[in-house]
Each structure stands twice: as C-alpha cells, then as structure tokens.
Design an enzyme around this catalytic site. Sequence first.
Site, PDB file in Angstrom:
ATOM      1  N   GLY A   1     -96.841 -22.670  14.393  1.00 47.23           N
ATOM      2  CA  GLY A   1     -97.070 -22.245  12.919  1.00 47.23           C
ATOM      3  C   GLY A   1     -98.404 -22.186  12.470  1.00 47.23           C
ATOM      4  O   GLY A   1     -98.678 -21.229  11.419  1.00 47.23           O
TER       5      GLY A   1
ATOM      6  N   GLY B   1     -95.683 -25.848  12.887  1.00 47.76           N
ATOM      7  CA  GLY B   1     -94.600 -26.325  11.802  1.00 47.76           C
ATOM      8  C   GLY B   1     -94.106 -27.712  12.122  1.00 47.76           C
ATOM      9  O   GLY B   1     -94.188 -28.392  13.141  1.00 47.76           O
TER      10      GLY B   1
ATOM     11  N   GLU C   1     -93.486 -23.184  22.700  1.00 49.63           N
ATOM     12  CA  GLU C   1     -91.851 -23.461  22.370  1.00 49.63           C
ATOM     13  C   GLU C   1     -91.129 -23.514  23.294  1.00 49.63           C
ATOM     14  O   GLU C   1     -89.880 -24.155  22.988  1.00 49.63           O
ATOM     15  CB  GLU C   1     -91.689 -22.372  21.269  1.00 49.63           C
ATOM     16  CG  GLU C   1     -92.488 -22.449  19.730  1.00 49.63           C
ATOM     17  CD  GLU C   1     -93.929 -21.985  19.904  1.00 49.63           C
ATOM     18  OE1 GLU C   1     -94.559 -21.886  18.826  1.00 49.63           O
ATOM     19  OE2 GLU C   1     -94.326 -21.357  20.942  1.00 49.63           O
TER      20      GLU C   1
ATOM     21  N   ASP D   1     -92.351 -18.279  18.089  1.00 51.15           N
ATOM     22  CA  ASP D   1     -91.719 -17.386  16.831  1.00 51.15           C
ATOM     23  C   ASP D   1     -93.165 -17.104  15.884  1.00 51.15           C
ATOM     24  O   ASP D   1     -94.225 -16.703  16.479  1.00 51.15           O
ATOM     25  CB  ASP D   1     -90.947 -18.191  16.047  1.00 51.15           C
ATOM     26  CG  ASP D   1     -91.397 -19.315  15.611  1.00 51.15           C
ATOM     27  OD1 ASP D   1     -92.368 -20.029  16.116  1.00 51.15           O
ATOM     28  OD2 ASP D   1     -90.588 -19.863  14.552  1.00 51.15           O
TER      29      ASP D   1
END
Length: 386
Positions: free
Chosen positions: A146, A98, A169, A177
């Site tokens: 992402g 992301g 992350e 996530d």
Amino acid sequence: MGLPEMWSFMCRFNSFKRTNIILQHLRRSMHMDAAGEVLLERRGCAGVITLNRPKFLNALNLNMIRHIYPQLKNWEQDPETFLIIIKGAGGKAFCSGGDIRVISEAGRANQKIAQDFFREEYRLNNAIGSCQKPYVALIHGITMGGGVGVSVHGQFRVATEKSLFAMPETAIGLFPDVGGGYFLPRLQGKLGYFLALTGFRLKGRDVYAAGIATHFVDSEKLGMLEEDLIALKSPSKENIADVLEAYHTKSKIDQDKSFILEEHMDKINSCFSANTVEQIIENLQQDGSSFALEQLKVINKMSPTSLKITLRQLMEGSSKTLQEVLIMEYRLSQACMGGHDFHEGVRAVLIDKDQSPKWKPANLKEVTEEDLNSYFKSLASNDLKL
C-alpha cells in the site's frame, strides 16, 4: 439443566464472547479518530501529507485513506496549492503497506470493512495517478504494498539510501495490488514480473535504478529538499523538477554502484518471459545457475493461487490503463477475501509467525484455469466505480 447442556451453553457463550471481542477490536481499529495518524498541512506553496503511525511503520488504514482522499482533491482544485508532498514519520518507514491483519480479521468476520478498504484505497491510488498537481513522494525507508500505491503513481518519487522497496504479496496469499498490474509490467524487460512473483527487495539507489523512483537523494539532505520545494513561489512542474534534479545530481552515496540485478537481467528476461508459472519454473530449473535456483526456492514457498493470479494480472495489465487495472484488481481482492490463502498467509506471517502457511490448493497443478477465471470474473458485488 444437566451437565452436557450446561457445557454446550458455556462453549456457545465463550464462542460468542470471542466473536464480540474481535468485532470490538475491529471497530476500535477502523473507527478510531485518524487525526493523529495522518497529518495534512498547507506549508508555503505545498500541501503536505505525513503518514504518522511510526510504531506501525506507517501502515495505511481506512481512516487514513478517508482523510487523505478528500484533502488531495481539495488541494488539486486550490489555486494556492502548487504541489503535494507525501512522506512518512519516524525515519524507519515511508509506509510498510496496508493494515492487512485488520483487513483479514474483518474479512473473516464478514465485516464490510474488507470491501471498503480496498475500494477506497484503489480510488486513492487512481486519484494520485490522475492528480493535476505535481505529486512528490519522499519514499525514505520501508515502502511496500500500500505504501507503493500512494507513491509510485505520482509524478515524482524520491528514494534515499534507506529506501526498501518490495511487493511481497504472493507470500501472504494475495497479489501485488494497488496498481501493481499497471506499473510492474512497464518496468525494464521482465523485471516487474520477477519482482511481483518473488517479492524481491530493492534497497537504496537500486530503487531508482529499477525505475520505481524518479530521483535519488542522500537522506541527510531530505529535510532541506522539502524546505526548498515548499519555499518555491508559484512553481511550475518544471521548477519542481529542476529542484529535484539539482539534489539528485549532487547525491554521492553509492553513485558508482551498478544495479544489483544488472548481471542477472538476461536471465530474468528469458526465464520470466513465459506465459505460465509452470514454464517460468521450468526455465529456472533449466538455467541451473545459483541465482536461478535461489529464485526457484523462493517461488516454491509462495501461494500457488497467488502466483497464477499475479502472472495473469501483469500480463493483462500490460495493455490496460491504470483505471482498468484497479477495476480488475478490486475484483481480485474481493475474490481473495472469500478464499483461503490470504487469511492463511496473514496467519502464518503476521499472527502466529510460524512462516509455514498451508496453501489450498497446495500446488500449481491443482489451480485450474476454471479456478483462475473465477477470480477475474466481473460480478455486481465486485464492481469498482472510480
């Protein structure tokens, strides 16, 4: 107006001007027409999604998500669309993750974008996971964060010798996530826990050996594979699987190479089976091998808060559905947006690039059970509707 008053006014004016520049940058980033950033085409029997930001390693932004989601839903209902293919433009990356720098800036400026991005990204991850049409992700090149979210939940994931997978992350004060709490604990043994806490990178055929990819194809054959899939006439899921299997069987690159972590799996399974990060660290210290000490060095650089969130996320996620995991992860994402470490991690890794984040709290002991519980708490403001 005296000199002190004038000086005070100028400082306030400059601060206001800086804030305005940041907000203008955010609006441009998030509201720019995404028509060129993601290409959506019907070709033969397939709907084809091309992530088209090669200069930014196809990093995912909100507008791209807003284009992909409705088209995915349309193709899922369309009787003439028999499969969905997703790929990245440029050859270097499938999707590097992301666009977190923009998200961090938005969070600092109290923009709603930080809520919208995670909510709509996770909704897309869920739509991919529940898609009724065969979904084929060509994860050639960098596939992180992402990018994993828009591939790993689909039915078929095709790696090449250029694939590079990671969930990095914990190094930026976040957690793995996009459904990481679902797929990571379901990998062999404690491999997923190891990948989540260390951000270890898997390359080429190892992405397949780890269970991230379902197939491996030599990159020079990827274009032919795509054409063969598109040329199928009203294919069933089995027809698609047969084509993928045929290419997989013929691929020769690193065919006889053993999995890079094979010799370390016993250590990974024993060291990372603990219920606390502190115990994992103790296990690695007691093991004392060069591999264990290397992982210890890596873990000690990560955000202590992120490490504790991540371990609990995976432990809880191991018995949840993908939907339940994404609901939990949305709560965590919003708590991280309001915390210190995510913004500090983005600063250290992506903005100033000094690679020296100052985590708060600075050590595991200071991250209390109460602190941890607050991240997992359900609030009206952090509820995700899938």
